[in-house]
Design an enzyme around this catalytic site. Structure first.
Site, PDB file in Angstrom:
ATOM      1  NE  ARG A  89      -4.063  -1.977   2.105  1.00 13.68           N
ATOM      2  CZ  ARG A  89      -4.020  -3.102   2.821  1.00 13.68           C
ATOM      3  NH1 ARG A  89      -3.009  -3.291   3.666  1.00 13.68           N
ATOM      4  NH2 ARG A  89      -4.960  -4.011   2.697  1.00 13.68           N
ATOM      5  CE  LYS A 101      -1.049  13.438 -14.417  1.00 17.06           C
ATOM      6  NZ  LYS A 101      -1.440  13.849 -15.784  1.00 17.06           N
ATOM      7  CD  GLU A 109       6.368  15.734 -22.281  1.00 16.10           C
ATOM      8  OE1 GLU A 109       5.407  16.340 -21.759  1.00 16.10           O
ATOM      9  OE2 GLU A 109       6.220  14.750 -23.027  1.00 16.10           O
ATOM     10  CE  LYS A 156       5.017  16.565 -14.490  1.00 13.55           C
ATOM     11  NZ  LYS A 156       5.208  15.320 -15.262  1.00 13.55           N
ATOM     12  CD  GLU A 212      -4.346  15.885 -15.466  1.00 14.21           C
ATOM     13  OE1 GLU A 212      -5.169  15.501 -16.295  1.00 14.21           O
ATOM     14  OE2 GLU A 212      -3.167  15.472 -15.418  1.00 14.21           O
ATOM     15  NE  ARG A 225       0.307  16.581 -12.722  1.00 10.12           N
ATOM     16  CZ  ARG A 225       0.964  15.757 -11.929  1.00 10.12           C
ATOM     17  NH1 ARG A 225       0.732  15.783 -10.622  1.00 10.12           N
ATOM     18  NH2 ARG A 225       1.857  14.916 -12.411  1.00 10.12           N
ATOM     19  CG  ASN A 236      -2.616  16.572 -19.818  1.00 16.77           C
ATOM     20  OD1 ASN A 236      -1.712  15.782 -19.565  1.00 16.77           O
ATOM     21  ND2 ASN A 236      -3.638  16.769 -18.995  1.00 16.77           N
ATOM     22  CG  HIS A 277       0.827  15.174 -23.411  1.00 14.25           C
ATOM     23  ND1 HIS A 277       1.557  16.303 -23.718  1.00 14.25           N
ATOM     24  CD2 HIS A 277       1.683  14.340 -22.759  1.00 14.25           C
ATOM     25  CE1 HIS A 277       2.791  16.152 -23.269  1.00 14.25           C
ATOM     26  NE2 HIS A 277       2.896  14.979 -22.691  1.00 14.25           N
ATOM     27  CG  HIS A 289      -1.548  10.305 -24.163  1.00  6.01           C
ATOM     28  ND1 HIS A 289      -2.007  10.692 -22.920  1.00  6.01           N
ATOM     29  CD2 HIS A 289      -0.191  10.371 -24.085  1.00  6.01           C
ATOM     30  CE1 HIS A 289      -0.985  10.962 -22.132  1.00  6.01           C
ATOM     31  NE2 HIS A 289       0.123  10.782 -22.824  1.00  6.01           N
ATOM     32  CG  HIS A 317       5.358  10.506 -24.657  1.00  9.11           C
ATOM     33  ND1 HIS A 317       3.984  10.405 -24.643  1.00  9.11           N
ATOM     34  CD2 HIS A 317       5.664  11.591 -23.892  1.00  9.11           C
ATOM     35  CE1 HIS A 317       3.470  11.365 -23.897  1.00  9.11           C
ATOM     36  NE2 HIS A 317       4.472  12.103 -23.433  1.00  9.11           N
TER      37      HIS A 317
END
Length: 355
Positions: free
Chosen positions: A117, A139, A181, A223, A233, A237, A241, A244, A248, A261
């Site tokens: 956990r 993330k 990026e 960032k 997000e 935030r 993206n 993105h 994606h 990517h």
């Protein structure tokens, strides 16, 4: 630089950090073992030095190798890693160290978030993409055939050590993909990034150490500031993206085989710039500047062959879709905003221009 917030931690950037682990590594109290998660390529280049540093920090090191490439971000890989941790056994007070690019940091971060956990994780990103993005912000996630990062968790690292000397070992294509990026940060928050890349594209692609270190610092600074204000997000935030949403979808539709990517994000930024201009929210000429900047970096600005219907199907599966497909657009370099789903006909028209 510190990343503030409920789980504050340091992000250190500079050459030679992997050689200073005993000095810089935050070892949890009562930790005796560490799982060093990496892949075979990175292990050959940097694994011995890092493992030695971890041992010098007083840890019993267990190396856990995962496959390379986006396909490694799978539930099958997670199962293999979990079984390896069980065999160590890695306890709740122990440490996971991620040594590698975005795939490694995503896998190791998710494993750390879910093993017992939640156990501590330190990121040692070795690619430009990972140093400015994947290793920073907490993330984590893996992919499903239906979409990218659909299974994941937020789990902040104890620290991030971005050793920019490792960038010299990257293949040129990987540096280029990382620059995709980096460009994103220039459009959404720090236009000086665009100026630096426009002035010295060849040096950036070649891996000029001082330039890349400056770009990593700038990307991390943007960032860190955004994540500190909106870790999960719920608001700002989402601006990270930029490029993105379509990027994606492109990765998913091409089965993660055609584009890196950052290459898919480059196409996504061209799309977003054209969309913003057509919507009247982006300054005129933004799309042309985007193409003119990305081209000398060796990043794609066209050549996309995609059925708009399939693109829409992928877009609607995106985990960030809320009340329709939303896009981040740049109003002018350094400023961005989120727009609700545009007319589908307009989106299809712009998609065709990427062919």
């Amino acid at each position: 630089m510190p990343l503030p917030g409920p789980q504050a931690h340091e992000v250190l950037v500079g050459p030679g950090l992997c050689g200073r682990l005993p000095e810089l590594l935050p070892v949890p109290a009562h930790a005796g073992r560490t799982a060093l998660v990496t892949n075979a390529t990175v292990h050959t280049l940097h694994g011995r030095q890092v493992a030695m540093g971890l041992r010098d920090a007083g840890l019993d090191v267990h190396e856990v190798l995962v496959p390379d490439g986006e396909h490694a971000k799978s539930l099958d890989t997670l199962t293999v890693v979990y079984k390896r941790l069980s065999a160590i056994p890695l306890g709740r007070d122990d440490l996971i160290v991620a040594l590698g690019g975005g795939v490694v940091t995503d896998i190791a971060g998710f494993v750390a978030a879910t093993w017992h956990r939640g156990v501590a994780v330190v990121h040692l990103p070795t690619t430009l993409l990972a140093q400015v993005d994947a290793a920073v912000g907490g993330k984590t996630g893996v992919n499903l055939p239906e979409g990218k990062n659909l299974v994941g968790a937020f789990h902040q690292p104890s620290t991030v050590l971005a050793d920019t000397a490792t960038l010299a070992t990257l293949p040129v294509r990987e540096r280029r993909a990382g620059l995709g990026e980096v460009v994103k940060y220039g459009f959404i928050a720090d236009p000086e990034v665009l100026v630096l890349l426009e002035a010295c594209p060849a040096a950036a692609v070649a891996g000029a150490p001082d330039l890349l270190t400056d770009l990593v610092v700038r990307g991390v600074r943007v960032k860190a500031e955004v994540v500190a204000a909106d870790e999960r997000e719920s608001g700002r935030r989402a601006l990270l993206n930029y490029g993105h949403t379509l990027g994606h979808a492109i990765e998913s539709l091409t089965d993660y085989n055609t584009y890196r990517h950052g290459e898919a994000v480059a196409l996504g930024m061209v799309f977003a710039a054209r969309l913003g201009e057509r919507l009247g929210v982006s300054e005129p000429g933004l799309a042309q500047r985007t193409v003119s900047l990305l081209g000398p970096l060796g990043l794609p600005t066209g050549g996309l062959r995609a059925d708009p219907a399939r693109v829409w199907e992928a877009l609607t599966r995106d985990k960030k879709a809320r009340g329709g497909v939303r896009f981040v657009v740049c109003t002018r370099p350094g400023e961005a905003l989120l727009v609700d789903q545009p007319d589908r006909t307009l989106v299809d028209e712009i998609l065709i221009t990427l062919a």
